[in-house]
Structures are given as structure tokens and as C-alpha cells.
Design a protein around this motif. Structure first.
Motif, mmCIF file in Angstrom:
data_model
loop_
_atom_site.group_PDB
_atom_site.id
_atom_site.type_symbol
_atom_site.label_atom_id
_atom_site.label_comp_id
_atom_site.label_asym_id
_atom_site.label_seq_id
_atom_site.Cartn_x
_atom_site.Cartn_y
_atom_site.Cartn_z
ATOM 1 N N PHE A 26 52.228 -32.290 -57.265
ATOM 2 C CA PHE A 26 53.897 -32.274 -56.934
ATOM 3 C C PHE A 26 54.263 -30.970 -57.714
ATOM 4 O O PHE A 26 54.338 -30.549 -58.913
ATOM 5 N N PHE A 71 71.350 -29.156 -57.665
ATOM 6 C CA PHE A 71 69.990 -29.466 -56.797
ATOM 7 C C PHE A 71 70.278 -30.779 -56.161
ATOM 8 O O PHE A 71 70.850 -31.497 -56.658
ATOM 9 N N ARG A 139 64.040 -29.081 -51.495
ATOM 10 C CA ARG A 139 64.722 -28.738 -52.744
ATOM 11 C C ARG A 139 65.997 -27.884 -52.021
ATOM 12 O O ARG A 139 65.826 -26.480 -52.373
ATOM 13 N N TYR A 169 53.809 -38.597 -57.099
ATOM 14 C CA TYR A 169 54.309 -38.229 -58.222
ATOM 15 C C TYR A 169 53.906 -38.921 -59.472
ATOM 16 O O TYR A 169 53.245 -37.950 -60.221
ATOM 17 N N LYS A 194 74.005 -33.990 -59.964
ATOM 18 C CA LYS A 194 72.496 -33.705 -60.295
ATOM 19 C C LYS A 194 72.793 -31.940 -60.587
ATOM 20 O O LYS A 194 72.213 -31.015 -59.792
ATOM 21 N N GLY A 300 63.392 -43.169 -57.286
ATOM 22 C CA GLY A 300 63.782 -42.131 -57.075
ATOM 23 C C GLY A 300 63.074 -41.242 -55.967
ATOM 24 O O GLY A 300 62.021 -41.984 -55.296
ATOM 25 N N ALA A 303 59.161 -40.104 -56.613
ATOM 26 C CA ALA A 303 58.170 -41.427 -56.926
ATOM 27 C C ALA A 303 58.306 -42.367 -55.790
ATOM 28 O O ALA A 303 57.577 -43.060 -55.661
#
Ligand code: COI
Length: 354
Positions: A26, A71, A139, A169, A194, A300, A303
Motif C-alpha cells: 500500500f 486530502f 489521492r 491494506y 479529512k 474505510g 481496507a
């Protein structure tokens, strides 16, 4: 959605052939290109897609000193036909703007976010791994660009997107420790945004837990440390006596997870009893003691579902049984995977084909 063409400078040295897609760690491999936009004089502009690489910023860049940075995390998948599908991109675009509002940063029109994403993913589509368990982690992020040391909201910003092919993850179920000393978020703070700083603040307590042999923390509320809020960088859910329980998001301390929302939607679709309420540490301990805690799992983007197999509460370790194939967490993971990889019907139109 309005479309516009983004100027592209292609890499002259693709890293694709050097990347081992069979053992993706990851966040280690980064795809060839990135999207960049700058905010100046009250408007976003200078859109460009360029090779992923270093960028120059002044040592006085406000982000480096005062942490005005946010982010998102999202994923794209490849189906059997080789098409690229993105999961709930609009929800991420919306949440970025919610974080931006809390951190005094400018709104980014959703059309820019979505179009930039589409054009970047089209260019780097060969970076989207094929096969269950692998995906392209995306991202998007925004940060202050003023070269100024006074403490104030920056006048200039940069928004960027880059991507990374990833595998699982967590490769196995995780152990967690209920944290009652340190705090992830307080009412009135930035917990639901975030914001980069939330993650920086979580590193020290997480490291202490890792030194004790736990993978992650179960965060409790900052005032009384008596209510469970999140787990590590994820929302957390429990199934007790048949009811799915997760913390509500109205306190402003909990991230409005998109996976959380998707799991709750599927639970509703299936007629699964759900309670959005704060589970207290004592209730958790009692349920662990009397065996009524059937399942515990983090939810999440990175994962998807992280099964929890051990919980430390009030100094004592409790082991959870391996979830059975018919367990809610297993069913929800395989359904989400089925939707994401385009194998089953997508009843809520969560996927966008690039
Ligand atoms: C997520 O899983 O939602 C995350 O934000 C994880 C990321 C910080 C790596």
C-alpha cells in the motif's frame, strides 16, 4: 458535467514496466502522472497533467508551518472487460469541500474534481490493477501555497491528484486497543474534516499501541473517554445481539466515511437492524464478556472492511471468533467487492465508468 481539456505533458520514462503488480505494498508505487491546479486571485486555474515528480515550494510555505492541508482517499477498479470503474467519486468531491470549508480553504467545483480525475485515470488506465483485492488508490489533496509566516488562512492553494496501485491494506484481521489517554478529536475540533493534522496527531498514540503489540487503536471521545468513536484511520462497526452499531457523525468528531455510508446503505437494503449510537466502553466490555459481541470491524477506503480479532479493554484482551461466511461483515465485503469489480448489479449507481 462540463468537460474541458487539460493540457498533458507525458512522462518520457514510464515506471509501469518496473512495477511488480503481483506484490503491491500500500502506497509504495506511484503511477506515472499527476493532476495539478492552482488557486490564485480567488479562482482555480492553470490545470495540467504532468509526470509524477518533485515540486518546488518555498520553505516559508504555510502548509509546512501551520498545516492547512486536506486530502481524500478513493479507489478505481478494473472489471473483467478491462474497463476502469471509480467508486463514489462525487461523494469524495463533496467531502473534500466540506473539509475545505472547515479549514478555511477554497471550494473546488465538483466538475473540476471529476473531470481532472477522469482525464488522469484515462491517461494512466494501465496502472489500474486487475484482479480481486487490488485497485488503484486515488489521492486528491489540497494545501496552502502562501510563502508567508503570519498565522492566517493562505490566499493561494494547490489541488493535486495522484494515484497508486495497491493490494490489500491489511493482510489479516487486526488487533486493537481501546485508547483512553490520547484523543483523536474533540467536539468543536477538526475530527470530521479529512485534515492532514488529524493523522499527524494520531501517530504517537498509534505507535505506543504498536509497541504493545496492537495494530491499531479504538479511539474514544475526548471528553470522557467512555464512548467508542473510530478505529485507527477508519470508522468502526460492531454487531451485538444481531444489531449493527456504529457511532453517529453529528458530533463533528467522526469522519463521514464513504465506506461507512455504503455499508449502512447495504444494511438498510437487507433489512439489517442498525443503530447509529455511541457504544460505551463498558457496553463493549460487557458484550465481549458475555459473548454477545458477534462482529467488530473497521470500515474505510483503504481496507474496505478490516476484521477485528482482538480488543484490549480496561487492561484485558478479548478474542473475537473468526467471522463465519454468513457474517454481516463478510457479506458486506463480498457485496461491495462485487459492485466495485462490476460483477454484480450496482443498485445505487455508485460506480462511474471512465
Ligand atoms: C481510509 O481508509 O479511509 C483512509 O483514509 C486511509 C488512509 C489514511 C491511508
Amino acid at each position: 458535467m462540463s468537460t474541458f481539456s487539460i493540457p498533458v505533458t507525458k512522462t518520457t520514462h514510464s515506471k509501469l514496466s518496473e512495477t511488480d503488480f503481483s506484490s503491491l505494498v500500500f502506497g509504495k508505487s506511484i503511477s506515472d502522472h499527476m493532476f495539478v491546479a492552482d488557486y490564485q486571485n480567488g479562482a482555480w486555474g492553470d490545470f495540467r497533467i504532468v509526470p509524477y515528480g518533485p515540486m518546488e515550494i518555498y520553505p516559508g510555505n504555510a502548509t509546512l508551518h501551520y498545516g492547512q492541508a486536506i486530502f481524500e482517499g478513493m479507489k478505481a477498479y478494473k472489471n473483467e472487460k478491462g474497463e476502469v470503474l471509480v467508486f463514489r467519486a462525487e461523494a469524495n468531491a463533496k467531502r473534500l469541500n466540506e473539509s475545505a470549508a472547515r479549514m478555511c480553504m477554497p471550494q473546488l467545483p465538483e466538475s473540476i474534481f471529476l473531470e481532472a480525475l477522469k482525464q488522469l485515470l484515462s491517461l494512466d488506465r494501465d496502472w489500474v490493477p486487475q484482479g480481486k483485492g487490488s485497485s488503484l488508490y486515488i489521492r486528491p489533496f489540497m494545501f496552502a501555497m502562501d510563502n508567508y509566516l503570519g498565522v492566517k488562512a493562505s490566499d493561494t492553494y494547490r489541488f493535486m491528484i495522484f494515484t497508486s496501485p495497491v493490494g490489500a491494506y491489511y493482510s489479516k484481521p487486526v488487533s486493537v486497543k481501546v485508547e483512553t489517554t490520547y484523543t483523536r478529536a474533540c467536539e468543536g475540533g477538526t475530527g470530521e474534516a479529512k485534515a492532514a493534522g488529524n493523522y499527524a496527531a494520531s501517530l504517537y498514540p498509534a505507535l505506543q499501541a504498536q509497541k504493545e503489540g496492537y495494530d491499531q487503536l479504538l479511539w474514544t471521545d475526548g471528553k470522557t473517554h467512555s464512548q467508542i468513536e473510530e478505529s485507527g484511520t477508519m470508522n468502526v462497526m460492531f454487531k451485538i445481539k444481531g444489531t449493527l452499531i456504529t457511532a453517529p457523525t453529528h458530533s463533528g468528531t467522526i469522519l463521514k466515511g464513504i465506506t461507512r455510508n455504503s455499508v449502512l446503505q447495504l444494511a438498510k437494503d437487507w433489512g439489517q437492524a442498525v443503530e447509529e449510537c455511541f457504544l460505551t466502553v463498558s457496553e463493549l466490555e460487557e458484550a465481549l464478556k458475555n459473548g454477545s459481541l458477534e462482529e467488530a470491524f473497521g470500515v474505510g477506503t483503504a481496507a474496505t472492511i478490516a476484521f477485528i480479532h482482538k480488543i484490549k479493554v480496561n487492561g484485558k484482551d478479548y478474542l473475537l471468533p473468526e467471522p463465519k461466511p454468513e457474517a454481516f461483515s463478510k457479506r458486506v465485503l463480498s457485496t461491495l467487492d462485487g459492485i466495485k469489480y462490476g460483477e454484480i448489479q450496482d443498485p445505487h449507481q455508485w460506480m462511474t465508468t471512465i
